[in-house]
Design an enzyme around this catalytic site. Sequence first.
Site: not given
Length: 166
Positions: A54, A59-61, A64
């Site tokens: 998500s 971590v996804c932020d 990306t």
Amino acid sequence: MANFTWKGNPVTQIGHDLKVGDKAPEFKVLANDLSPVTLTDSHGKVRLISVIPSIDTPVCDAQTRRFNEEASKLDNVQMLTISADLPFALKSWCAANGIENIQTLSDHRDLLFGEAYGVAIQELRLLARAIFVVDKNDQVTYVEYVNESTDHPNYEAALKSAKEVL
């Protein structure tokens, strides 16, 4: 089969692991404007596919943002970030964070990408963290399934693999 955990708790993988040398499975996901996007759309290009649970998690932020930064340095590599987030959330996040060098895509509707690439999580209806590099001929040249959802992928190995198949 990958052994995925979500914050230390085991979760069930839907689909099967891909391996280097496999033909990349076709998929259909949604762009931020709700238009369909398939693997075939980018045939003839090297693709680095960054899979995240998500976009609204730390971590996804970071993942990306890192690939967005690297994309500006890699000509002829198409960077795709795929999650089960809604296209509207991905579009808003990209606009708020100045993300312009990668394409964010949503697998929320059918989880077809998640099943084909072995990253769908049954209990959460999210995608597990993974990285795939697919060459110009649609062959998988790099695979990393990140077992723990809160861990970062090996950015350097994925980027090196993408550069090697240019």
